[in-house]
Design a protein around this motif. Structure first.
Motif, PDB file in Angstrom:
ATOM      1  N   GLU A   1       0.489  -0.892  -0.286  1.00 58.10           N
ATOM      2  CA  GLU A   1      -0.230   0.115  -0.095  1.00 58.10           C
ATOM      3  C   GLU A   1       0.847   1.221  -0.147  1.00 58.10           C
ATOM      4  O   GLU A   1       1.658   1.887   0.732  1.00 58.10           O
ATOM      5  CB  GLU A   1      -0.900  -0.151   1.290  1.00 58.10           C
ATOM      6  CG  GLU A   1      -1.521   1.251   1.174  1.00 58.10           C
ATOM      7  CD  GLU A   1      -2.866   1.323   2.530  1.00 58.10           C
ATOM      8  OE1 GLU A   1      -2.330   2.200   2.886  1.00 58.10           O
ATOM      9  OE2 GLU A   1      -3.297   0.409   2.319  1.00 58.10           O
ATOM     10  N   ASP A   2       0.538   1.882  -1.055  1.00 56.92           N
ATOM     11  CA  ASP A   2       1.408   3.281  -0.801  1.00 56.92           C
ATOM     12  C   ASP A   2       0.347   4.842  -1.334  1.00 56.92           C
ATOM     13  O   ASP A   2      -0.354   4.107  -1.980  1.00 56.92           O
ATOM     14  CB  ASP A   2       2.249   3.475  -2.324  1.00 56.92           C
ATOM     15  CG  ASP A   2       3.168   4.143  -2.196  1.00 56.92           C
ATOM     16  OD1 ASP A   2       3.671   4.840  -1.250  1.00 56.92           O
ATOM     17  OD2 ASP A   2       3.723   4.126  -3.462  1.00 56.92           O
ATOM     18  N   SER A   3       0.996   5.374  -0.118  1.00 54.96           N
ATOM     19  CA  SER A   3       0.205   6.359  -0.590  1.00 54.96           C
ATOM     20  C   SER A   3       0.033   7.287  -1.476  1.00 54.96           C
ATOM     21  O   SER A   3       1.964   8.074  -1.994  1.00 54.96           O
ATOM     22  CB  SER A   3      -0.130   7.559   0.564  1.00 54.96           C
ATOM     23  OG  SER A   3      -0.262   9.055   1.136  1.00 54.96           O
ATOM     24  N   ILE A   4      -1.424   7.835  -2.072  1.00 56.10           N
ATOM     25  CA  ILE A   4      -1.354   9.294  -3.514  1.00 56.10           C
ATOM     26  C   ILE A   4      -1.230  10.181  -3.719  1.00 56.10           C
ATOM     27  O   ILE A   4      -1.334  11.114  -4.051  1.00 56.10           O
ATOM     28  CB  ILE A   4      -1.915   8.441  -4.224  1.00 56.10           C
ATOM     29  CG1 ILE A   4      -2.915   8.362  -4.127  1.00 56.10           C
ATOM     30  CG2 ILE A   4      -0.889   6.911  -5.180  1.00 56.10           C
ATOM     31  CD1 ILE A   4      -4.385   8.011  -5.338  1.00 56.10           C
ATOM     32  N   GLY A   5      -1.539  10.470  -1.980  1.00 49.86           N
ATOM     33  CA  GLY A   5      -2.704  11.769  -1.598  1.00 49.86           C
ATOM     34  C   GLY A   5      -2.429  11.901  -0.410  1.00 49.86           C
ATOM     35  O   GLY A   5      -2.397  10.683   0.630  1.00 49.86           O
ATOM     36  N   LYS A   6      -2.370  12.980   0.004  1.00 50.96           N
ATOM     37  CA  LYS A   6      -3.062  13.563   1.686  1.00 50.96           C
ATOM     38  C   LYS A   6      -3.754  14.486   1.881  1.00 50.96           C
ATOM     39  O   LYS A   6      -3.305  15.464   1.476  1.00 50.96           O
ATOM     40  CB  LYS A   6      -1.442  13.176   2.614  1.00 50.96           C
ATOM     41  CG  LYS A   6      -0.457  14.714   2.304  1.00 50.96           C
ATOM     42  CD  LYS A   6       0.830  14.167   3.107  1.00 50.96           C
ATOM     43  CE  LYS A   6       1.370  15.187   2.901  1.00 50.96           C
ATOM     44  NZ  LYS A   6       2.991  15.640   3.682  1.00 50.96           N
ATOM     45  N   ALA A   7      -4.354  15.032   3.344  1.00 48.57           N
ATOM     46  CA  ALA A   7      -4.849  15.562   3.079  1.00 48.57           C
ATOM     47  C   ALA A   7      -5.186  16.596   5.219  1.00 48.57           C
ATOM     48  O   ALA A   7      -4.516  15.508   5.732  1.00 48.57           O
ATOM     49  CB  ALA A   7      -6.630  16.072   2.959  1.00 48.57           C
ATOM     50  N   ILE A   8      -5.080  17.615   4.821  1.00 44.31           N
ATOM     51  CA  ILE A   8      -5.377  18.035   6.442  1.00 44.31           C
ATOM     52  C   ILE A   8      -6.615  18.848   7.218  1.00 44.31           C
ATOM     53  O   ILE A   8      -7.871  18.966   5.938  1.00 44.31           O
ATOM     54  CB  ILE A   8      -3.928  19.071   6.440  1.00 44.31           C
ATOM     55  CG1 ILE A   8      -2.917  19.044   6.270  1.00 44.31           C
ATOM     56  CG2 ILE A   8      -4.164  19.889   7.811  1.00 44.31           C
ATOM     57  CD1 ILE A   8      -1.725  20.050   6.572  1.00 44.31           C
ATOM     58  N   VAL A   9      -7.187  17.497   7.896  1.00 42.41           N
ATOM     59  CA  VAL A   9      -8.293  18.228   8.469  1.00 42.41           C
ATOM     60  C   VAL A   9      -8.084  19.549   9.089  1.00 42.41           C
ATOM     61  O   VAL A   9      -7.606  19.888  10.068  1.00 42.41           O
ATOM     62  CB  VAL A   9      -8.930  16.830   9.376  1.00 42.41           C
ATOM     63  CG1 VAL A   9      -9.874  17.329  10.203  1.00 42.41           C
ATOM     64  CG2 VAL A   9      -9.115  15.795   8.799  1.00 42.41           C
ATOM     65  N   LYS A  10      -8.515  20.497   9.024  1.00 40.76           N
ATOM     66  CA  LYS A  10      -9.087  21.512   8.874  1.00 40.76           C
ATOM     67  C   LYS A  10     -10.004  22.023  10.214  1.00 40.76           C
ATOM     68  O   LYS A  10     -10.158  22.908  11.397  1.00 40.76           O
ATOM     69  CB  LYS A  10      -9.460  22.707   8.172  1.00 40.76           C
ATOM     70  CG  LYS A  10      -7.445  22.960   7.031  1.00 40.76           C
ATOM     71  CD  LYS A  10      -6.794  23.733   7.713  1.00 40.76           C
ATOM     72  CE  LYS A  10      -5.510  23.677   6.161  1.00 40.76           C
ATOM     73  NZ  LYS A  10      -4.636  24.910   7.417  1.00 40.76           N
ATOM     74  N   GLU A  11     -11.286  21.683  10.318  1.00 41.37           N
ATOM     75  CA  GLU A  11     -11.740  21.897  10.827  1.00 41.37           C
ATOM     76  C   GLU A  11     -13.289  19.924  10.972  1.00 41.37           C
ATOM     77  O   GLU A  11     -13.410  19.479  10.176  1.00 41.37           O
ATOM     78  CB  GLU A  11     -12.822  22.422  11.099  1.00 41.37           C
ATOM     79  CG  GLU A  11     -14.048  22.961  12.009  1.00 41.37           C
ATOM     80  CD  GLU A  11     -14.493  24.324  11.773  1.00 41.37           C
ATOM     81  OE1 GLU A  11     -15.281  25.553  12.891  1.00 41.37           O
ATOM     82  OE2 GLU A  11     -14.290  25.494  10.899  1.00 41.37           O
ATOM     83  N   SER A  12     -13.153  20.346  12.129  1.00 41.95           N
ATOM     84  CA  SER A  12     -14.741  19.201  12.105  1.00 41.95           C
ATOM     85  C   SER A  12     -16.087  19.495  12.839  1.00 41.95           C
ATOM     86  O   SER A  12     -15.824  20.577  13.715  1.00 41.95           O
ATOM     87  CB  SER A  12     -14.104  17.394  12.597  1.00 41.95           C
ATOM     88  OG  SER A  12     -13.407  17.757  13.786  1.00 41.95           O
ATOM     89  N   PHE A  13     -17.288  19.069  12.537  1.00 42.05           N
ATOM     90  CA  PHE A  13     -18.580  19.657  13.146  1.00 42.05           C
ATOM     91  C   PHE A  13     -19.511  18.227  13.137  1.00 42.05           C
ATOM     92  O   PHE A  13     -19.838  17.715  12.077  1.00 42.05           O
ATOM     93  CB  PHE A  13     -18.839  20.773  12.519  1.00 42.05           C
ATOM     94  CG  PHE A  13     -19.206  20.672  10.920  1.00 42.05           C
ATOM     95  CD1 PHE A  13     -19.318  20.663  10.397  1.00 42.05           C
ATOM     96  CD2 PHE A  13     -18.223  21.140  10.559  1.00 42.05           C
ATOM     97  CE1 PHE A  13     -20.019  20.424   9.384  1.00 42.05           C
ATOM     98  CE2 PHE A  13     -18.234  21.582   9.101  1.00 42.05           C
ATOM     99  CZ  PHE A  13     -19.405  21.309   8.354  1.00 42.05           C
TER     100      PHE A  13
END
Length: 275
Positions: free
Chosen positions: A254-266
């Motif tokens: 398994e290789d990561s092809i992207g990533k994201a940062i969680v800015k906010e959750s509600f």
């Protein structure tokens, strides 16, 4: 034109902030680039930050120390010394240094040698850790050679029930040649602490319906720790069993092809938590 404006702004900023280099201390520089020249051997371009670099000085860079054999300017002419902000090529390295390494001048050769030996030992230990970690694909070969007696496993899952079922099933695979030990079993995402534990215990990580954090994946890659991802219990059991029998085929990694940062959750009623 833009370059001149940028240079003028830098000079004004340096004058306002009263930025000055220290000429009286032991010289320090940064490796900008390095290469292996057929005629000159290992050579590096440095940018002097503090002090004065002179031909014949004892330097320490990374895990190597030596004496400056020659200094060359941007036209490959021989120079005797280099001052702060001067780019200069240095000859005298034993091996090609890495770009970004710190280049320091020492007056005491014994001190430079001592630090170089300490850094060299740390590098060897890091390389040994990086290349000596056990992977599931190597278990069968190590069993045949008698090198492996215990197979340490860390289990991370989404729920306790699945983790207990997987743990019990894997423990039953122990045989006379190899004893399976569950070092840790817990619910939740794979963290850096799990990677550190796997490094210390020489274990593989079995992930059931969970992923690893970005920092954990980066740390696992640097230390050579294998993380096996599964969503079906019997697939994990079959892989471990085949590895113990030396019949495991290479698996898709398994290789990561992207990533994201969680800015906010509600939380939204009747829907759940939105990120």
């Amino acid at each position: 034109m833009q370059q001149m404006k940028l240079l003028d702004k830098i000079l004004i900023e340096a004058e306002v902030l009263d930025l000055k280099a220290n000429y009286e201390c032991n010289a320090r520089a940064a490796i900008v680039e390095s290469k292996l020249d057929k005629g000159l051997g290992p050579i590096a371009t440095i940018l002097v930050q503090h002090g004065v670099v002179r031909k014949g000085d004892i330097f320490l860079c990374g895990a190597q120390y030596s004496r400056i054999r020659e200094l060359l300017n941007e036209r490959s002419d021989i120079v005797e010394e280099a001052y702060p902000s001067d780019p200069v090529q240095v000859l005298g390295f034993k091996s090609v240094p890495n770009a970004g390494d710190l280049f320091q001048i020492y007056t005491d050769e014994r001190e430079a040698k001592k630090i170089a030996l300490q850094r060299s030992q740390l590098e060897r230990e890091a390389n040994f850790q990086r290349h000596s970690k056990i992977t599931l694909d190597q278990v069968g070969k190590d069993i045949k050679s008698g090198a492996v007696k215990d197979l340490n496993i860390i289990i991370k899952g989404d729920v306790d029930g699945s983790i207990e079922a997987l743990s019990d099933s894997l423990m039953q695979l122990s045989n006379e040649e190899v004893n399976i030990k569950i070092v840790l079993k817990s619910a939740g995402m794979i963290s850096q602490n799990d990677i550190s534990l796997a490094t210390a215990s020489n274990a593989i990580i079995v992930a059931f319906n969970v992923s690893a954090s970005v920092n954990a994946r980066r740390l696992a890659k640097s230390y050579g720790i294998e993380i096996r991802h599964y969503s079906v219990i019997y697939e994990a059991i079959d892989d471990i069993r085949l590895a113990l029998e030396g019949l495991l085929e290479p698996d898709i990694v398994e290789d990561s092809i992207g990533k994201a940062i969680v800015k906010e959750s509600f939380k939204i009623p009747k829907i759940g938590i939105i990120s």
